[in-house]
Write a protein that holds these residues in place. Structure first.
Motif, PDB file in Angstrom:
ATOM      1  N   GLY A   1      34.218   3.793  -2.929  1.00 23.79           N
ATOM      2  CA  GLY A   1      34.916   4.337  -4.084  1.00 23.79           C
ATOM      3  C   GLY A   1      34.757   3.472  -5.313  1.00 23.79           C
ATOM      4  O   GLY A   1      34.563   3.969  -6.422  1.00 23.79           O
ATOM      5  N   ARG A   2      34.826   2.197  -5.121  1.00 21.79           N
ATOM      6  CA  ARG A   2      34.658   1.271  -6.247  1.00 21.79           C
ATOM      7  C   ARG A   2      33.250   1.388  -6.828  1.00 21.79           C
ATOM      8  O   ARG A   2      33.074   1.480  -8.046  1.00 21.79           O
ATOM      9  CB  ARG A   2      34.938  -0.151  -5.778  1.00 21.79           C
ATOM     10  CG  ARG A   2      34.833  -1.164  -6.867  1.00 21.79           C
ATOM     11  CD  ARG A   2      35.290  -2.517  -6.351  1.00 21.79           C
ATOM     12  NE  ARG A   2      34.772  -3.555  -7.190  1.00 21.79           N
ATOM     13  CZ  ARG A   2      34.358  -4.720  -6.772  1.00 21.79           C
ATOM     14  NH1 ARG A   2      34.398  -5.018  -5.495  1.00 21.79           N
ATOM     15  NH2 ARG A   2      33.909  -5.621  -7.596  1.00 21.79           N
ATOM     16  N   VAL A   3      32.256   1.417  -5.961  1.00 21.51           N
ATOM     17  CA  VAL A   3      30.867   1.563  -6.418  1.00 21.51           C
ATOM     18  C   VAL A   3      30.683   2.896  -7.132  1.00 21.51           C
ATOM     19  O   VAL A   3      30.038   2.970  -8.181  1.00 21.51           O
ATOM     20  CB  VAL A   3      29.878   1.396  -5.248  1.00 21.51           C
ATOM     21  CG1 VAL A   3      28.469   1.754  -5.670  1.00 21.51           C
ATOM     22  CG2 VAL A   3      29.932  -0.027  -4.703  1.00 21.51           C
ATOM     23  N   ALA A   4      31.257   3.957  -6.587  1.00 23.41           N
ATOM     24  CA  ALA A   4      31.154   5.277  -7.220  1.00 23.41           C
ATOM     25  C   ALA A   4      31.690   5.241  -8.643  1.00 23.41           C
ATOM     26  O   ALA A   4      31.098   5.823  -9.554  1.00 23.41           O
ATOM     27  CB  ALA A   4      31.885   6.320  -6.390  1.00 23.41           C
ATOM     28  N   SER A   5      32.806   4.544  -8.845  1.00 23.73           N
ATOM     29  CA  SER A   5      33.375   4.473 -10.186  1.00 23.73           C
ATOM     30  C   SER A   5      32.502   3.674 -11.138  1.00 23.73           C
ATOM     31  O   SER A   5      32.556   3.877 -12.349  1.00 23.73           O
ATOM     32  CB  SER A   5      34.795   3.892 -10.149  1.00 23.73           C
ATOM     33  OG  SER A   5      34.789   2.541  -9.746  1.00 23.73           O
TER      34      SER A   5
ATOM     35  N   LEU B   1      26.123   9.515 -13.985  1.00 25.60           N
ATOM     36  CA  LEU B   1      25.980  10.793 -13.281  1.00 25.60           C
ATOM     37  C   LEU B   1      26.727  11.915 -13.993  1.00 25.60           C
ATOM     38  O   LEU B   1      26.246  13.047 -14.079  1.00 25.60           O
ATOM     39  CB  LEU B   1      26.479  10.652 -11.844  1.00 25.60           C
ATOM     40  CG  LEU B   1      25.702   9.676 -10.972  1.00 25.60           C
ATOM     41  CD1 LEU B   1      26.406   9.472  -9.634  1.00 25.60           C
ATOM     42  CD2 LEU B   1      24.278  10.159 -10.757  1.00 25.60           C
ATOM     43  N   PHE B   2      27.907  11.616 -14.537  1.00 25.16           N
ATOM     44  CA  PHE B   2      28.697  12.604 -15.262  1.00 25.16           C
ATOM     45  C   PHE B   2      27.960  13.071 -16.512  1.00 25.16           C
ATOM     46  O   PHE B   2      27.870  14.277 -16.779  1.00 25.16           O
ATOM     47  CB  PHE B   2      30.065  12.009 -15.625  1.00 25.16           C
ATOM     48  CG  PHE B   2      30.939  12.935 -16.405  1.00 25.16           C
ATOM     49  CD1 PHE B   2      31.452  14.080 -15.819  1.00 25.16           C
ATOM     50  CD2 PHE B   2      31.273  12.651 -17.716  1.00 25.16           C
ATOM     51  CE1 PHE B   2      32.275  14.938 -16.537  1.00 25.16           C
ATOM     52  CE2 PHE B   2      32.095  13.495 -18.446  1.00 25.16           C
ATOM     53  CZ  PHE B   2      32.596  14.645 -17.862  1.00 25.16           C
ATOM     54  N   GLU B   3      27.401  12.139 -17.256  1.00 22.93           N
ATOM     55  CA  GLU B   3      26.687  12.496 -18.479  1.00 22.93           C
ATOM     56  C   GLU B   3      25.394  13.259 -18.203  1.00 22.93           C
ATOM     57  O   GLU B   3      24.919  13.998 -19.053  1.00 22.93           O
ATOM     58  CB  GLU B   3      26.447  11.250 -19.314  1.00 22.93           C
ATOM     59  CG  GLU B   3      27.762  10.736 -19.892  1.00 22.93           C
ATOM     60  CD  GLU B   3      27.677   9.367 -20.533  1.00 22.93           C
ATOM     61  OE1 GLU B   3      26.575   8.809 -20.676  1.00 22.93           O
ATOM     62  OE2 GLU B   3      28.758   8.849 -20.892  1.00 22.93           O
ATOM     63  N   ALA B   4      24.842  13.123 -17.005  1.00 23.87           N
ATOM     64  CA  ALA B   4      23.640  13.866 -16.597  1.00 23.87           C
ATOM     65  C   ALA B   4      24.013  15.184 -15.913  1.00 23.87           C
ATOM     66  O   ALA B   4      23.142  15.859 -15.363  1.00 23.87           O
ATOM     67  CB  ALA B   4      22.789  13.009 -15.663  1.00 23.87           C
ATOM     68  N   ASP B   5      25.287  15.569 -15.944  1.00 26.97           N
ATOM     69  CA  ASP B   5      25.796  16.785 -15.293  1.00 26.97           C
ATOM     70  C   ASP B   5      25.518  16.833 -13.797  1.00 26.97           C
ATOM     71  O   ASP B   5      25.329  17.898 -13.228  1.00 26.97           O
ATOM     72  CB  ASP B   5      25.231  18.043 -15.955  1.00 26.97           C
ATOM     73  CG  ASP B   5      25.939  18.381 -17.245  1.00 26.97           C
ATOM     74  OD1 ASP B   5      27.124  18.028 -17.386  1.00 26.97           O
ATOM     75  OD2 ASP B   5      25.306  19.008 -18.119  1.00 26.97           O
TER      76      ASP B   5
ATOM     77  N   ARG C   1      34.563   7.085 -18.547  1.00 27.10           N
ATOM     78  CA  ARG C   1      34.598   8.350 -19.280  1.00 27.10           C
ATOM     79  C   ARG C   1      34.662   9.555 -18.349  1.00 27.10           C
ATOM     80  O   ARG C   1      34.975  10.657 -18.779  1.00 27.10           O
ATOM     81  CB  ARG C   1      33.377   8.444 -20.198  1.00 27.10           C
ATOM     82  CG  ARG C   1      33.375   7.391 -21.298  1.00 27.10           C
ATOM     83  CD  ARG C   1      32.175   7.482 -22.223  1.00 27.10           C
ATOM     84  NE  ARG C   1      30.897   7.402 -21.543  1.00 27.10           N
ATOM     85  CZ  ARG C   1      30.298   6.272 -21.133  1.00 27.10           C
ATOM     86  NH1 ARG C   1      30.889   5.117 -21.344  1.00 27.10           N
ATOM     87  NH2 ARG C   1      29.131   6.295 -20.534  1.00 27.10           N
ATOM     88  N   THR C   2      34.354   9.368 -17.102  1.00 22.65           N
ATOM     89  CA  THR C   2      34.346  10.443 -16.118  1.00 22.65           C
ATOM     90  C   THR C   2      35.777  10.843 -15.757  1.00 22.65           C
ATOM     91  O   THR C   2      36.593   9.981 -15.444  1.00 22.65           O
ATOM     92  CB  THR C   2      33.616   9.977 -14.843  1.00 22.65           C
ATOM     93  OG1 THR C   2      32.301   9.556 -15.199  1.00 22.65           O
ATOM     94  CG2 THR C   2      33.530  11.080 -13.813  1.00 22.65           C
ATOM     95  N   PRO C   3      36.088  12.157 -15.807  1.00 28.91           N
ATOM     96  CA  PRO C   3      37.428  12.584 -15.380  1.00 28.91           C
ATOM     97  C   PRO C   3      37.693  12.117 -13.947  1.00 28.91           C
ATOM     98  O   PRO C   3      36.863  12.324 -13.058  1.00 28.91           O
ATOM     99  CB  PRO C   3      37.363  14.118 -15.453  1.00 28.91           C
ATOM    100  CG  PRO C   3      36.259  14.403 -16.412  1.00 28.91           C
ATOM    101  CD  PRO C   3      35.261  13.284 -16.235  1.00 28.91           C
ATOM    102  N   THR C   4      38.839  11.474 -13.746  1.00 31.30           N
ATOM    103  CA  THR C   4      39.140  10.831 -12.467  1.00 31.30           C
ATOM    104  C   THR C   4      40.591  11.075 -12.084  1.00 31.30           C
ATOM    105  O   THR C   4      41.481  10.931 -12.915  1.00 31.30           O
ATOM    106  CB  THR C   4      38.887   9.314 -12.564  1.00 31.30           C
ATOM    107  OG1 THR C   4      37.512   9.098 -12.909  1.00 31.30           O
ATOM    108  CG2 THR C   4      39.197   8.600 -11.267  1.00 31.30           C
ATOM    109  N   LEU C   5      40.795  11.440 -10.821  1.00 37.22           N
ATOM    110  CA  LEU C   5      42.134  11.561 -10.262  1.00 37.22           C
ATOM    111  C   LEU C   5      42.239  10.575  -9.109  1.00 37.22           C
ATOM    112  O   LEU C   5      41.430  10.620  -8.180  1.00 37.22           O
ATOM    113  CB  LEU C   5      42.419  12.976  -9.757  1.00 37.22           C
ATOM    114  CG  LEU C   5      43.758  13.164  -9.029  1.00 37.22           C
ATOM    115  CD1 LEU C   5      44.933  12.847  -9.958  1.00 37.22           C
ATOM    116  CD2 LEU C   5      43.865  14.575  -8.476  1.00 37.22           C
ATOM    117  N   ILE C   6      43.208   9.682  -9.201  1.00 37.51           N
ATOM    118  CA  ILE C   6      43.454   8.716  -8.135  1.00 37.51           C
ATOM    119  C   ILE C   6      44.785   9.066  -7.480  1.00 37.51           C
ATOM    120  O   ILE C   6      45.832   9.031  -8.128  1.00 37.51           O
ATOM    121  CB  ILE C   6      43.488   7.271  -8.666  1.00 37.51           C
ATOM    122  CG1 ILE C   6      42.148   6.909  -9.325  1.00 37.51           C
ATOM    123  CG2 ILE C   6      43.830   6.296  -7.533  1.00 37.51           C
ATOM    124  CD1 ILE C   6      42.130   5.545  -9.999  1.00 37.51           C
TER     125      ILE C   6
END
Length: 102
Positions: A3-7, A13-17, A47-52
């Motif tokens: 999860g940490r690496v993903a963040s 990845l978000f900006e590349a859709d 900047r990626t929408p995130t729900l924790i």
């Protein structure tokens, strides 16, 4: 640690859709027993929408701990009363079950 690496790679990845956002069930804000060793620096600018989804007594970052952190406005927190890192509460303390939280 996934999860940490993903963040840390999410914005690219978000900006590349390639992703729409991140969803965490327990984020490792710091190592257990070492709240001074924060893993949050990159979360200030995310900047990626995130729900924790985080338990209020998570040993990797309790509600009390996390309330003091500077986090990006793209991050939303959802707190689960008396939950641990897996959102599992103590039923006798909270009245909730793990199934309730899931």
């Amino acid at each position: 640690m996934g999860g940490r690496v993903a963040s840390m790679i999410a914005d690219e990845l978000f900006e590349a859709d390639r992703i729409a956002g991140l969803l965490y069930v327990g984020y490792p804000f710091h190592p257990i027993g070492k709240p001074e060793k924060l893993r949050t620096e990159h979360l200030k600018e995310l900047r990626t929408p995130t729900l924790i989804c985080q338990g209020t007594r998570d040993q990797f970052g309790s509600m009390e701990d996390v309330s003091q952190y500077e986090l990006s406005s793209a991050i939303q927190m959802s707190w689960f009363e008396d939950g641990d890192h897996d959102l599992k509460p103590r039923k006798r303390v909270s009245g909730f079950t793990h199934a309730d939280h899931i």
